[in-house]
Scaffold this active site. Structure first.
Site, PDB file in Angstrom:
ATOM      1  N   ARG A  55      -4.533   5.121  18.935  1.00 10.49           N
ATOM      2  CA  ARG A  55      -3.686   4.144  18.245  1.00 10.49           C
ATOM      3  C   ARG A  55      -4.125   2.708  18.533  1.00 10.49           C
ATOM      4  O   ARG A  55      -3.841   1.795  17.743  1.00 10.49           O
ATOM      5  CB  ARG A  55      -2.221   4.365  18.650  1.00 10.49           C
ATOM      6  N   TYR A 108       6.402 -11.981  -2.525  1.00 10.70           N
ATOM      7  CA  TYR A 108       6.193 -10.602  -2.973  1.00 10.70           C
ATOM      8  C   TYR A 108       7.534  -9.855  -2.908  1.00 10.70           C
ATOM      9  O   TYR A 108       8.244  -9.925  -1.913  1.00 10.70           O
ATOM     10  CB  TYR A 108       5.147  -9.983  -2.057  1.00 10.70           C
ATOM     11  N   ASP A 180       1.089 -15.367   3.486  1.00  5.22           N
ATOM     12  CA  ASP A 180       0.464 -14.271   2.754  1.00  5.22           C
ATOM     13  C   ASP A 180      -0.742 -14.870   2.032  1.00  5.22           C
ATOM     14  O   ASP A 180      -0.606 -15.583   1.039  1.00  5.22           O
ATOM     15  CB  ASP A 180       1.451 -13.657   1.762  1.00  5.22           C
ATOM     16  N   LYS A 205      -6.216  -4.938  -1.487  1.00  5.17           N
ATOM     17  CA  LYS A 205      -6.634  -5.605  -2.713  1.00  5.17           C
ATOM     18  C   LYS A 205      -8.102  -6.013  -2.649  1.00  5.17           C
ATOM     19  O   LYS A 205      -8.978  -5.159  -2.728  1.00  5.17           O
ATOM     20  CB  LYS A 205      -5.667  -6.749  -3.000  1.00  5.17           C
TER      21      LYS A 205
END
Length: 392
Positions: A55, A108, A180, A205
């Site tokens: 992890r 968003y 962002d 993206k």
């Protein structure tokens, strides 16, 4: 080093590549040790790119983290299984019950839902603010304001924020500045040079670029990196090395892809600007886009994502426009090689702090890597369908 050269070399330190061009995919959950001394060393250095437990990451993750820091700046990069996870966990790493945050009104949509439905439940208050507020942001800062969140350009309506001014005022009040930064892909806007403390991206993206991986990143300054890193780890955030390998591969073509997205989008946007059916084109590089002056001052380029507003529409006509598209597909997200189209006919539900500037449908386009003339033809046919329906 020039940005394009940096893109090619980012994250390719020999300790990760081990003599080959690309960092290999290293999968692991349990990491085993041959001695107590080795195990103690791993425990002591578990936050510093040392094999400790799956992890925490493997060399594939460490290479990608290095690449993102080299591209955006900052001290360290936390990794998440999606862009939404990056946003929510970055915020959660720094707030507690009784805190207040300022959230840009054009954020968003899932970020808004998180603030209203999760943070509120935990006793964190959110105030939404106009993206063009500039220095007036100071009037909204309270004694318990912990952070100010920006998204520039804003979702759907593309307002560009005055990031340096907001960041300067935020720091005067000891507030963390989160951004962002997905639209710039960390290439066309330098977050840390403009006062940002934590730069967040949906690497899903443009970083990945092929619409086949969910991934999020948050790059932080030296001051905030340890807290972001440890809190994200405690929240169980981790990512697949296979996905990270694809993201590293995506980075190598990021520069050339963005240039082509930009070129194609500008051609389509200029054509739309000439159409009688279009009220306004909301592309940050156009003067018609709110905050265009900040784009000109702070950004070094644009991409394939922009919006336009129709002069007239109704549900039937809008459906006629959308349903007959050939090259444009309807789908969420953006940043891949393909062109996408989405319509929003009710901006009021997504805005609480600003007047809704547009009373007709706002169409968001992602211009992909197809020939722009084919995309223009597709849109032209769609606008003819729209007109025909409105005239009935």
């Amino acid at each position: 080093m020039k940005k394009q050269t940096q893109i090619i070399n980012a994250g390719r330190d020999s300790k990760w590549t081990r003599g080959v061009v690309n960092p290999p995919v290293e999968r692991a959950s349990t990491v085993v040790f041959d001695s107590v001394k080795e195990m103690k060393h791993a425990i002591a250095n578990r936050g510093n790119q040392t094999l400790f437990y799956g992890r925490r990451g493997t060399s594939t993750a460490f290479a990608f983290q290095d690449a993102m820091v080299e591209l955006e700046g900052g001290e360290g990069c936390a990794l998440y299984p999606s862009g939404t996870a990056a946003i929510t966990n970055a915020i959660l790493a720094f707030v507690k019950a009784g805190d207040h945050i300022l959230m840009v009104d054009t954020t968003y949509e899932p970020t808004r839902d998180f603030c209203d439905n999760v943070l509120a439940k935990f006793g964190v208050e959110t105030t939404y603010y106009d993206p063009l507020i500039g220095e007036e942001i100071e009037s909204l800062i309270k004694d318990n304001t912990r952070l100010i969140f920006l998204e520039s350009p804003g979702s759907i309506t593309m307002e560009v924020q005055d990031v340096p001014t907001i960041a300067k005022i935020a720091h005067q009040h000891d507030c963390i500045v989160m951004l962002d930064n997905t639209w710039s892909a960390g290439i066309y806007f330098d977050p840390f040079a403009h006062g940002v403390d934590i730069s967040i991206q949906a690497a899903t993206k443009y970083i990945v670029g092929h619409s086949d991986v969910m991934l999020g990143t948050a790059v932080a300054t030296e001051k905030y990196w340890p807290q972001l890193r440890e809190n994200s780890y405690l929240m169980g955030q981790c990512t697949s090395p296979d996905d990270l390998y694809l993201a590293l591969r995506g980075i190598r073509t990021l520069g050339v892809r963005l240039k082509q997205h930009q070129e194609n989008a500008l051609k389509v946007a200029r054509w739309l600007e000439s159409r009688d059916e279009v009220d306004v084109v909301l592309h940050p590089a156009f003067e018609s886009c709110p905050g265009h002056e900040f784009f000109t001052r702070d950004f070094t380029g644009s991409n394939g994502l922009f919006s336009f507003v129709l002069k007239d529409s109704n549900t039937k006509a809008l459906n006629e426009f959308l349903d007959g598209m050939h090259h444009f597909k309807m789908g969420f997200s953006w940043g891949g090689f393909e062109s996408l189209i989405l319509a929003n006919n009710n901006m009021a539900r997504l805005r609480t702090a600003t007047d809704v500037r547009y009373n007709t449908a706002v169409i968001r386009l992602h211009i992909g890597l197809e020939d722009p003339d084919d995309l223009i033809e597709d849109l032209a046919q769609g606008l003819e369908r729209l007109k025909a329906s409105l005239s009935q």
